[in-house]
Design an enzyme around this catalytic site. Structure first.
Site, PDB file in Angstrom:
ATOM      1  N   LYS A   1     -13.779   9.228 -15.264  1.00  0.00           N
ATOM      2  CA  LYS A   1     -14.766   8.254 -14.754  1.00  0.00           C
ATOM      3  C   LYS A   1     -14.068   7.326 -13.756  1.00  0.00           C
ATOM      4  O   LYS A   1     -13.794   6.155 -14.035  1.00  0.00           O
ATOM      5  CB  LYS A   1     -15.409   7.494 -15.926  1.00  0.00           C
ATOM      6  CG  LYS A   1     -16.774   6.906 -15.567  1.00  0.00           C
ATOM      7  CD  LYS A   1     -17.536   6.544 -16.808  1.00  0.00           C
ATOM      8  CE  LYS A   1     -18.735   5.642 -16.567  1.00  0.00           C
ATOM      9  NZ  LYS A   1     -19.772   6.164 -15.703  1.00  0.00           N
TER      10      LYS A   1
ATOM     11  N   LEU B   1     -19.160  14.643 -15.665  1.00  0.00           N
ATOM     12  CA  LEU B   1     -18.772  13.551 -16.558  1.00  0.00           C
ATOM     13  C   LEU B   1     -19.615  13.742 -17.828  1.00  0.00           C
ATOM     14  O   LEU B   1     -20.845  13.766 -17.740  1.00  0.00           O
ATOM     15  CB  LEU B   1     -19.097  12.196 -15.932  1.00  0.00           C
ATOM     16  CG  LEU B   1     -18.715  11.049 -16.876  1.00  0.00           C
ATOM     17  CD1 LEU B   1     -17.217  10.789 -16.792  1.00  0.00           C
ATOM     18  CD2 LEU B   1     -19.493   9.803 -16.556  1.00  0.00           C
TER      19      LEU B   1
ATOM     20  N   ARG C   1       0.841  -1.207   0.000  1.00  0.00           N
ATOM     21  CA  ARG C   1       0.000   0.000   0.000  1.00  0.00           C
ATOM     22  C   ARG C   1       0.870   1.248   0.000  1.00  0.00           C
ATOM     23  O   ARG C   1       1.113   1.859   1.030  1.00  0.00           O
ATOM     24  CB  ARG C   1      -0.926  -0.009   1.222  1.00  0.00           C
ATOM     25  CG  ARG C   1      -1.972   1.082   1.157  1.00  0.00           C
ATOM     26  CD  ARG C   1      -2.850   1.167   2.370  1.00  0.00           C
ATOM     27  NE  ARG C   1      -3.662   2.372   2.294  1.00  0.00           N
ATOM     28  CZ  ARG C   1      -3.226   3.581   2.634  1.00  0.00           C
ATOM     29  NH1 ARG C   1      -1.998   3.747   3.105  1.00  0.00           N
ATOM     30  NH2 ARG C   1      -4.023   4.634   2.524  1.00  0.00           N
TER      31      ARG C   1
HETATM   32  N1  PLP Z   1     -22.586  11.747 -14.550  1.00  0.00           N
HETATM   33  C1  PLP Z   1     -22.146  10.865 -13.641  1.00  0.00           C
HETATM   34  C2  PLP Z   1     -21.535  11.364 -12.388  1.00  0.00           C
HETATM   35  C3  PLP Z   1     -22.244   9.486 -13.876  1.00  0.00           C
HETATM   36  O1  PLP Z   1     -21.772   8.615 -12.973  1.00  0.00           O
HETATM   37  C4  PLP Z   1     -22.847   9.049 -15.066  1.00  0.00           C
HETATM   38  C5  PLP Z   1     -22.976   7.615 -15.359  1.00  0.00           C
HETATM   39  O2  PLP Z   1     -22.506   6.778 -14.664  1.00  0.00           O
HETATM   40  C6  PLP Z   1     -23.316   9.997 -15.972  1.00  0.00           C
HETATM   41  C7  PLP Z   1     -23.150  11.341 -15.696  1.00  0.00           C
HETATM   42  C8  PLP Z   1     -23.969   9.574 -17.262  1.00  0.00           C
HETATM   43  O3  PLP Z   1     -23.003   9.048 -18.141  1.00  0.00           O
HETATM   44  P1  PLP Z   1     -23.425   8.032 -19.307  1.00  0.00           P
HETATM   45  O4  PLP Z   1     -24.477   8.734 -20.105  1.00  0.00           O
HETATM   46  O5  PLP Z   1     -22.178   7.839 -20.073  1.00  0.00           O
HETATM   47  O6  PLP Z   1     -23.928   6.803 -18.646  1.00  0.00           O
END
Ligand code: PLP
Length: 283
Positions: A146, A204, A102
């Site tokens: 992500k 995201l 770790r």
């Molecule tokens: N925003 C967040 C924080 C997410 O975790 C997700 C999907 O997991 C999305 C937006 C939507 O992304 P997608 O349309 O690619 O599933």
């Protein structure tokens, strides 16, 4: 098989799988992931998910042992091993651990560990409106990556569930709406514009979001990728949530107040476009 897990070259049913104790997912959440949906053993928007996966891994300097084509072929071949032709297709890569069990720092260059998890699943019902709550967005400033570090999202989603809501819509200081715990959020303004937060480090950029934008462009609906506030959202003609499994969910209640419902024609047209695209490309 009823479901499938794959880890670093070994695959089995999910319940039979064990993961090495030192995987950096366990100590640091040091990895990135993707989720796609498959129908008729065809993964919808696979190329877009693959591109985003490599972009997330690059941002954290995690190396992937496969080329994009190799990874796509591997995942497609695993999908065919399930009994069900409708699946949730999850994959992630975690940074390879070194001799120290770790240690925060890492040696660059080592190939990450690939995980895949396949389970029978269908896209969500997008024809019934959903409820949402609002919460302050207290996450980091790398929301474009992500990352598998999802504790804030877990907290927000749980609060929404406890209040009988489908999603938690998040806002930053000053009232800028960012996104939701696991979806993006968009509004239709009073002049019929589809407004969605810009694809910066505060959200995201969802694959479903990009499909909604394509839908609008092909339907002649103006798209505005600029920030909007809670007030704008509460007064919007329509509020739409999107994610891979819930491609276009109309939201009719936020924090217990009735919202949207003033431009059903646009919401229906966008929903119809994305659903048709999904059906056509997975037929
Ligand atoms: N925003 C967040 C924080 C997410 O975790 C997700 C999907 O997991 C999305 C937006 C939507 O992304 P997608 O349309 O690619 O599933």
């Amino acid at each position: 098989m009823k479901d499938l897990a794959f880890y670093d070259g070994y695959s089995s049913e999910i319940d039979n799988m064990t993961i090495p104790f030192c995987d950096r997912a366990h100590f640091f959440g040091d990895g990135v992931y993707e989720v796609a949906m498959a129908r008729n053993y065809t993964i919808y928007a696979l190329d877009e998910h693959i591109e985003r996966f490599y972009a997330s891994a690059d941002a954290l300097k995690i190396n992937i042992a496969y080329s994009k084509d190799e990874l796509s072929s591997l995942i497609c071949s695993l999908v065919r091993r399930l009994d069900s032709d409708e699946q949730s297709v999850y994959w992630q890569v975690t940074r390879r651990y070194g001799d120290e069990a770790r240690e925060h720092t890492y040696s660059e260059g080592a190939q990450g560990k690939l995980w895949v998890m396949l389970r029978p699943s269908k896209i969500k019902d997008i024809y019934n409106p959903v409820k949402a709550i609002t919460l302050p967005d207290t996450r980091w400033h790398h929301c474009n990556i992500k990352s598998i570090n999802l504790i804030p999202a877990v907290m927000y989603a749980q609060k929404a569930k406890e209040q009988g809501a489908y999603e938690a819509i998040l806002y930053r200081k000053g009232g800028r709406v960012t996104e939701c715990s696991h979806s993006n959020v968009h509004i239709i303004t009073s002049n019929g514009v589809f407004k969605t937060a810009p694809a910066d480090n505060m959200i995201l950029a969802g694959i479903a979001r990009s499909h909604l934008i394509s839908a609008c462009r092909s339907l002649g609906i103006e798209v505005d990728e600029s920030p909007f506030t809670i007030d704008e959202m509460m007064n919007a003609e329509e509020i739409i949530l999107s994610s891979t499994s819930g491609m276009c969910m109309v939201c009719d209640s936020i924090d217990g107040k009735s919202v949207g419902g003033k431009n059903k024609a646009i919401a229906d047209a966008i929903r119809h476009w994305v659903m048709t695209d999904f059906i056509e490309k997975t037929s």
